[in-house]
Design an enzyme around this catalytic site. Structure first.
Site, mmCIF file in Angstrom:
data_model
loop_
_atom_site.group_PDB
_atom_site.id
_atom_site.type_symbol
_atom_site.label_atom_id
_atom_site.label_comp_id
_atom_site.label_asym_id
_atom_site.label_seq_id
_atom_site.Cartn_x
_atom_site.Cartn_y
_atom_site.Cartn_z
ATOM 1 N N ASP A 18 0.831 -1.210 0.000
ATOM 2 C CA ASP A 18 0.000 0.000 0.000
ATOM 3 C C ASP A 18 0.866 1.261 0.000
ATOM 4 O OD1 ASP A 18 -2.344 1.431 -0.022
ATOM 5 O OD2 ASP A 18 -2.692 1.273 2.137
ATOM 6 N N ASN A 66 -10.504 -3.126 -6.245
ATOM 7 C CA ASN A 66 -9.754 -2.206 -7.116
ATOM 8 C C ASN A 66 -10.447 -1.987 -8.470
ATOM 9 O OD1 ASN A 66 -6.406 -3.238 -6.030
ATOM 10 N ND2 ASN A 66 -7.732 -1.604 -5.256
ATOM 11 N N ARG A 186 2.029 -5.104 6.006
ATOM 12 C CA ARG A 186 1.301 -4.068 5.267
ATOM 13 C C ARG A 186 2.120 -2.778 5.299
ATOM 14 N NH1 ARG A 186 -4.881 -2.598 4.617
ATOM 15 N NH2 ARG A 186 -4.605 -0.764 3.315
HETATM 16 C C1 FPP Z 1 -1.978 0.211 -3.334
HETATM 17 O O1 FPP Z 1 -1.522 1.523 -3.509
HETATM 18 C C2 FPP Z 1 -1.460 -0.680 -4.364
HETATM 19 C C3 FPP Z 1 -2.216 -1.214 -5.364
HETATM 20 C C4 FPP Z 1 -3.641 -0.958 -5.531
HETATM 21 C C5 FPP Z 1 -1.666 -2.140 -6.346
HETATM 22 C C6 FPP Z 1 -0.283 -2.680 -6.117
HETATM 23 C C7 FPP Z 1 0.407 -2.707 -7.423
HETATM 24 C C8 FPP Z 1 1.743 -2.624 -7.610
HETATM 25 C C9 FPP Z 1 2.690 -2.608 -6.504
HETATM 26 C C10 FPP Z 1 2.372 -2.481 -8.968
HETATM 27 C C11 FPP Z 1 2.107 -3.578 -9.940
HETATM 28 C C12 FPP Z 1 2.197 -4.962 -9.416
HETATM 29 C C13 FPP Z 1 3.003 -5.927 -9.903
HETATM 30 C C14 FPP Z 1 2.931 -7.302 -9.355
HETATM 31 C C15 FPP Z 1 3.995 -5.682 -10.953
HETATM 32 P P1 FPP Z 1 -2.612 2.681 -3.464
HETATM 33 O O2 FPP Z 1 -2.774 3.197 -4.835
HETATM 34 O O3 FPP Z 1 -3.862 2.204 -2.818
HETATM 35 O O4 FPP Z 1 -1.860 3.734 -2.556
HETATM 36 P P2 FPP Z 1 -2.545 4.871 -1.677
HETATM 37 O O5 FPP Z 1 -3.144 4.195 -0.477
HETATM 38 O O6 FPP Z 1 -1.376 5.733 -1.323
HETATM 39 O O7 FPP Z 1 -3.554 5.554 -2.542
#
Ligand code: FPP
Length: 251
Positions: A18, A66, A186
């Site tokens: 996250d 998502n 996390r």
């Molecule tokens: C949460 O960050 C993360 C995700 C929704 C997706 C995780 C994806 C990756 C790490 C990149 C692609 C994955 C691979 C396996 C290559 P957020 O956007 O919710 O962060 P925030 O809480 O700061 O908004």
């Protein structure tokens, strides 16, 4: 480097990655830049986990929830996933990493699904570490899907309702094919499980860090494992010291 005891590693480590969006926003960039940076962290952490000797690593790459994000953000995440699967072929093969995926995979776009299926097939015989990507994944959804499969077996007379026990559910829940979760990390400062691995993480040790996922590096992983090794895992039982009960646990 924090002291990690290589003889007492958690077998199954799971990570809620996250903080990509906040990482990008802090730099005045769009969220997808944070996801791209986050994919570099994925490469780094997969390599570090493999080198340490972790058996199974499960990453929450895309949740069922998502799908409700803006279409352009979903498209960017799907492209990153495809890029990752294309670029990591050698890395997975050279390091004996077996790739698998859990979640409602038919919902993924065909251009992601096809490369994913290819990598899964090519790495199926690898025994070094199992890397599981949770994609279009939700812990409740996974339990619902398992319940439906078991109910179908009951309906056709193949299974007695009373025969349904924890072992049978374990077998019906794909995310625990690699064993139940020992350590759940996390990043990003929030302290919740967010519908990840609900069944398999029942007795996982939880580790929360403020570090945003794009900044999470090898040292942070070692730190999390060192913290895990300080914990006293009792699984709802009592701690025993030379056969004497010393603590009751209210789990
Ligand atoms: C949460 O960050 C993360 C995700 C929704 C997706 C995780 C994806 C990756 C790490 C990149 C692609 C994955 C691979 C396996 C290559 P957020 O956007 O919710 O962060 P925030 O809480 O700061 O908004």
């Amino acid at each position: 480097m924090p002291l990690v005891d290589l003889q007492r590693l958690p077998k199954h480590v799971a990570i809620i990655m996250d903080g990509n969006g906040r990482w990008a926003q802090a730099q005045g960039r769009v969220r997808s830049v944070g996801h791209r940076e986050g994919s570099h962290s994925v490469r780094r952490i997969v390599r570090a986990a493999r080198r340490l000797g972790i058996d199974a690593l499960t990453l929450f790459a895309f949740s069922e929830q998502n799908w409700f994000r803006p279409a352009h953000e979903i498209a960017a995440l799907m492209e990153l996933l495809r890029d990752y699967l294309l670029s990591e072929r050698e890395e997975l093969l050279d390091n004996g990493i077996r790739l698998r995926a859990v979640g409602r995979l038919p919902k993924l776009p065909d251009r992601v699904r096809s490369v994913l299926d290819e990598r899964i097939a090519e790495t199926a015989a690898n025994r070094g570490m199992t890397l599981t990507l949770a994609l279009s994944y939700g812990g409740r959804e996974e339990i619902v899907d398992a319940a439906r499969r078991l109910a179908a077996r009951v309906r056709c007379g193949e299974l007695e309702p009373d025969a349904i026990d924890e072992e049978l559910l374990d077998a019906a829940i794909p995310s625990v094919d690699v064993g139940r979760v020992d350590l759940l990390i996390r990043t990003g400062g929030e302290q919740r499980i967010s519908n990840f691995l609900l069944w398999g993480a029942a007795y996982a040790e939880l580790y929360f860090t403020e570090r945003l996922w794009p900044d999470f590096d090898e040292e942070d992983l070692y730190q999390a494992i060192a913290a895990y090794q300080q914990r006293d895992r009792r699984f709802g039982r009592v701690a025993l010291v030379t056969g004497t009960e010393v603590a009751k646990v209210g789990e």
